[in-house]
Design an enzyme around this catalytic site. Sequence first.
Site, short mmCIF file in Angstrom:
data_model
loop_
_atom_site.label_atom_id
_atom_site.label_comp_id
_atom_site.label_asym_id
_atom_site.label_seq_id
_atom_site.Cartn_x
_atom_site.Cartn_y
_atom_site.Cartn_z
CG ASP A 51 -11.20 -15.64 -14.07
OD1 ASP A 51 -10.36 -16.18 -12.82
OD2 ASP A 51 -12.07 -15.63 -13.82
CG ASN A 93 -3.35 4.72 -1.60
OD1 ASN A 93 -3.32 4.32 -0.55
ND2 ASN A 93 -4.55 5.01 -2.71
CG ASP A 125 -1.41 0.77 1.49
OD1 ASP A 125 -1.69 2.07 0.48
OD2 ASP A 125 -2.24 1.35 2.75
CG ASP A 138 -6.10 2.86 0.11
OD1 ASP A 138 -5.81 2.06 0.20
OD2 ASP A 138 -7.09 2.89 -0.80
CG ASP A 144 -1.15 1.27 -3.84
OD1 ASP A 144 -0.10 1.72 -4.26
OD2 ASP A 144 -1.73 1.95 -2.65
CG ASP A 192 -6.10 -12.62 -13.82
OD1 ASP A 192 -6.92 -13.29 -14.04
OD2 ASP A 192 -5.67 -12.21 -13.01
CD GLU A 234 -8.60 -19.67 -12.42
OE1 GLU A 234 -8.66 -20.03 -11.74
OE2 GLU A 234 -9.48 -18.58 -13.71
CG HIS A 287 -6.09 -15.25 -6.90
ND1 HIS A 287 -5.29 -16.00 -7.78
CD2 HIS A 287 -7.19 -15.15 -6.90
CE1 HIS A 287 -6.33 -16.28 -9.11
NE2 HIS A 287 -7.63 -16.05 -8.53
CG ASP A 288 -9.01 -18.52 -6.93
OD1 ASP A 288 -9.11 -17.63 -6.29
OD2 ASP A 288 -9.02 -18.90 -7.67
#
Length: 536
Positions: free
Chosen positions: A205, A28, A26, A30, A34, A103, A268, A329-330
């Site tokens: 994907d 910034n 990150d 939040d 990013d 992606d 994928e 990530h899955d």
Amino acid sequence: MKEAQQKHLWWQESVIYQIYPRSFQDSNGDGVGDLRGIISRLNYLQWLGIDAIWISPIYPSPMADFGYDISDYTGVHPLFGTLDDFDELLQEVHARGMKLILDLVPNHTSDQHPWFLESRSSRDNPKRDWYLWYDAKEDGSVPNNWLSVFGGSAWEWDEKTQQYYYHAFLKEQPDLNWRNPEVQQAMLDVMRFWLDKGVDGFRVDVMWHMIKDKQLRDNPPNPNYTPNMATYEQLVPAYSTDQPEVHQIVRMMRQVLDSYHERMMIGEIYLPIDKLMTYYGTDNSGAHLPFNFLLLSLPWDAAQIASTIGQYEGALPTGGWPNWVLGNHDQPRITSRVGKSQARVAAMLLLTLRGTPTIYYGDEIGMRDVAIPPEEVQDPQGLNMPDLYLSRDPSRTPMQWNDQANGGFSESKPWLRLPDNYRRLNVQAQEQDPYSMLSLYRKLLKLRHEEPALNIGTYVPVPPEGQVLSFIRQHESQRFLIVLNLSHRPVFFKPRNLSCRGRIAIATYPEREGEAFNNSTSLAGDEGLVIRLEEA
């Protein structure tokens, strides 16, 4: 043509690193990662030895499925930055001699995408046929029995136009109708937009979902279904996925890529080996790398892994290039699946097998799945099926950079929590430690880049003995023997029908590096060796 005379393309010699942008860095404050955060960490990836970066979706999105529900294919979500930030990221990646893979999510859009807003506005809208709209059955029920991957029926009723639309995932993710030539043209133009900017390829994907059975035939019941499985697995998706016509679509996408210089496509695809191979296409007209997820689901057993590697190698079509994946990530993280000690052995396996490996961010420091309390769960798959504990949040937590607040990921509370041990388990703590997981990854990556045998060499299996998995990588007269103990107990290794000598180049226990090898050796539990063999 001899192997030595073949030209290997960049993606064949590369190691790919997947970044989940919400969780990498990150910039910034939040609490969400990013693009500028990624830019700030490129020197780390270069130091590690990464050749190509794959970034999960960064497009404008309502974030119902954290970016896999896209409302604009040619923009950047303000959470992640701007198109100018993306251009700078691409420039900085290329300046370091690395490649950038985006992606691409062509199967479905967000229900907030202008295409779908038009499509659902009326039955006679010009974009009505861009999505899969069907009448209810005579009794008012859904068109067929197809299920959503995220639970429940895959059909959603639209009150205004009195029809159902199909969504393989969330109802906020309506599937596109890829039989429509206008849809095909629009998505191929999306690819050209990013290729013109200079991206080096796409990870596509759910490639195997892109075409559905035209007759809408019911999927058959799954005879192996048990109550602890996701509801989607009650049926075999015989008609809702992997239809023959999908290969025509993949061929179109490949033709777009081939009109540019050395661009590539990863698909994928969660399918058995025989079906996976069809996605290479005939005469290499398909995906360059249909993702090979075999190591994600196999039992951690030497005989089964050796057999599956052999089946995969034997099934590859002429010119087809292999690839291997340990995490994404899955899926649960590799360290959580096989344990801390075996994760080191797994790293050695991933980075010495023939083909292109993909590393999931954080695996190089041994990050584990993080327990996320029910009230903090973000993932729709987890929220829709809470009793089955199917949330993917535990493997998507912020990268652990140092021992500062929030692991150096953000100055604010991160979107997902970090583990309690992040002050000990982080990049900074491992960078200078020769015994760390990070040091092992870096050594393996360095050797892989330096030695053609490990990079582009052939794969020669050695029959497994007990829980020892071994094989040889060879290029011309150069050979490496890889020996991996997949158990926690010590073993004695003496290969059958093989006589060889050499020295240990890399060991999971570094004290052994440089030690002579004379056709046999003992291995401690959880030990792996990369042995440079003498010329025969």
